[in-house]
Design a protein around this motif. Sequence first.
Motif, short mmCIF file in Angstrom:
data_model
loop_
_atom_site.label_atom_id
_atom_site.label_comp_id
_atom_site.label_asym_id
_atom_site.label_seq_id
_atom_site.Cartn_x
_atom_site.Cartn_y
_atom_site.Cartn_z
N UNK A 25 44.72 67.11 110.93
CA UNK A 25 43.35 66.89 111.41
C UNK A 25 42.52 66.18 110.35
N UNK A 26 42.64 66.64 109.11
CA UNK A 26 41.88 66.02 108.01
C UNK A 26 42.32 64.57 107.81
N UNK A 27 43.64 64.33 107.78
CA UNK A 27 44.13 62.99 107.51
C UNK A 27 43.78 62.03 108.64
N UNK A 28 43.99 62.45 109.89
CA UNK A 28 43.70 61.58 111.02
C UNK A 28 42.21 61.27 111.11
N UNK A 29 41.37 62.28 110.88
CA UNK A 29 39.92 62.07 110.91
C UNK A 29 39.49 61.09 109.82
N UNK A 30 40.09 61.24 108.65
CA UNK A 30 39.77 60.35 107.53
C UNK A 30 40.19 58.90 107.84
N UNK A 31 41.38 58.74 108.45
CA UNK A 31 41.85 57.40 108.78
C UNK A 31 41.00 56.77 109.89
N UNK A 32 40.57 57.56 110.85
CA UNK A 32 39.68 57.05 111.90
C UNK A 32 38.36 56.60 111.28
N UNK A 33 37.85 57.39 110.33
CA UNK A 33 36.60 57.02 109.64
C UNK A 33 36.78 55.69 108.91
N UNK A 34 37.93 55.51 108.24
CA UNK A 34 38.19 54.25 107.54
C UNK A 34 38.28 53.09 108.52
N UNK A 35 38.82 53.36 109.71
CA UNK A 35 38.99 52.30 110.70
C UNK A 35 37.66 51.81 111.26
N UNK B 95 46.42 57.54 115.83
CA UNK B 95 45.61 58.52 115.12
C UNK B 95 45.11 59.61 116.07
N UNK B 96 44.80 59.20 117.32
CA UNK B 96 44.44 60.19 118.32
C UNK B 96 45.59 61.15 118.60
N UNK B 97 46.82 60.62 118.64
CA UNK B 97 48.00 61.46 118.80
C UNK B 97 48.10 62.48 117.67
#
Length: 275
Positions: A109-119, A206-208
Amino acid sequence: MLESITPLLTDPAAWAALVTLVVMEVVLGIDNLIFISILSNKLPPEHRQRTRRIGIGLALIMRLGLLATIGWIVGLTTPVFDLGFHGETFDTSFSWRDLILIAGGLFLLWKATKEIHHAVDVTPSNDLLEKDKKDVVINNVGAAIFQIIILDLVFSVDSILTAVGMTEHVPIMMVAVIAAVTVMLLAADPLADFIDKNPTVVMLALGFLLMIGAVLIADGFGVHVPKGYIYAAMAFSALVEGLNMWSRNAKIRKTQAEDAARAALNKAETAEPGV
């Protein structure tokens, strides 16, 4: 060892279990492969393939290592503490497996949220995994492999415990794991390249990962979501995104054809007075 394997070669039930287990392990490996692909794509191109292979190789080593200590793995399902609430769909009796799944889910959850924020945020950051920072490539690779190891452990424990529930023969589990990891290794580069070339697919992946992280946490708390629902949702989302990509490509081809026809017409009109 050979004496225990020979009877399995002539047992139809063993072959059926092997085929089923290979398919299941390949499907379970999709989660791991998506994470490795997204993480490796943030590295400079010359380091991506090596990092993916290291990550998948570590996944194989972890799975085989856990199979070698199968008794200890089965013991991970024994409760270590209990908060006293036991319901039909929720349980606060936690085993080491539950704690590993919860920790892995929170990390996802932390990693995906962080990557979405970067995107969605184009502002430069100091993240070691920013692919434009060439001066920290060594740290990038190290950080990527470290995070891959964490998720490899989580997915390996879940994968092996699922395999234990399907067959009691360790050789069948080992062959299934090796076959599944081989498929992952063959699919890693094409999948990573496809994700890298299609930004909308990155967001979908990332949603997955967000969904998988939530499911891991729920599983750790005793809320068991059937995996079939998860992969059906992923397949449906991928199908919709595939249709969107098909539509976008069709529009691009139509625009290019119109531009080419317009250019040819302009060229003909320009050349006409001189005829």
